[in-house]
Design an enzyme around this catalytic site. Structure first.
Site, PDB file in Angstrom:
ATOM      1  CG  ASP A 122      -1.970   0.930   1.357  1.00  0.00           C
ATOM      2  OD1 ASP A 122      -2.009   1.843   0.536  1.00  0.00           O
ATOM      3  OD2 ASP A 122      -2.799   0.848   2.281  1.00  0.00           O
TER       4      ASP A 122
ATOM      5  CG  LEU B  67       8.594  -3.381   0.484  1.00  0.00           C
ATOM      6  CD1 LEU B  67       8.423  -4.867   0.688  1.00  0.00           C
ATOM      7  CD2 LEU B  67       8.071  -2.976  -0.887  1.00  0.00           C
TER       8      LEU B  67
END
Ligand code: 5GP
Length: 178
Positions: A106, A111
């Site tokens: 998103d 990440l």
């Protein structure tokens, strides 16, 4: 298209089981070509990626390890922006080729955090696989190597993704109607 209720919300089927499984097959084929011969550790991000990781990993045809870490940033239907939990990391990452397996990218905050850890742990190389990707929400420059589907900036559930803990067992992906 099929509609379902989860708690107080209504969702419409968006990616069918068949379409998802076909795409995973394609991603696995690509990985089998590109990664064979390397010392690979697949790293699934819990909870959301458990089904994607399982269906992808069973199609990997070279010897490889898999491990899971837990890193959660979501409660309800809007991103809290802060990352709450980081547990796991019992696999030796040093000098290995890591394939991070995400359910959805998103904003990219999750990440970025994971990649930071992989750099500290001296991974030889890092590749990112995500079943879903919301390009309109993405705020990072980290390249994504294996994307299942680019999707609009809407809330989705199913195939590992939840709404307040429910919906992870759905074999299709559903999008929020209201
Ligand atoms: P990011 O850190 O990239 O903003 O968010 C990544 C995490 O947020 C995902 O691993 C997932 O847990 C959650 N997330 C982001 N978008 C959605 C969505 O549409 N539905 C669900 N169920 N979770 C989402």
């Amino acid at each position: 298209m099929k509609e379902i209720h989860i708690l107080d919300k209504k969702f419409r089927e968006y990616l069918t089981e068949k379409v998802i499984q076909q795409r995973i097959e394609e991603l696995a084929l690509q990985m089998n070509k590109e990664l064979a011969g390397k010392e690979v550790v697949f790293l699934g991000i819990l909870n959301g990626a458990f089904l994607f990781a399982a269906d992808l990993f069973r199609r990997i045809e070279f010897p490889a390890r898999i491990s899971f870490v837990k890193l959660a940033s979501y409660q309800g239907t809007s991103s809290s922006g802060s990352i709450k939990e980081l547990i796991g990391w019992n696999e030796d990452i040093k000098d290995k080729a890591i394939v991070v397996i995400e359910d959805i990218v998103d904003t990219g905050n999750t990440l970025e955090r994971i990649i930071g850890e992989l750099v500290i742990r001296k991974a030889a190389e890092v590749r990112i696989a995500s079943l879903l990707y919301k390009p309109l929400a993405y705020t990072k420059n980290i390249p994504l190597d294996y994307i299942g589907f680019e999707i609009p900036n809407d809330f989705v559930v199913g195939f590992g993704l939840d709404y307040d803990g429910f919906g992870r067992n759905l074999p299709s992906v559903y999008t929020l109607i209201n």
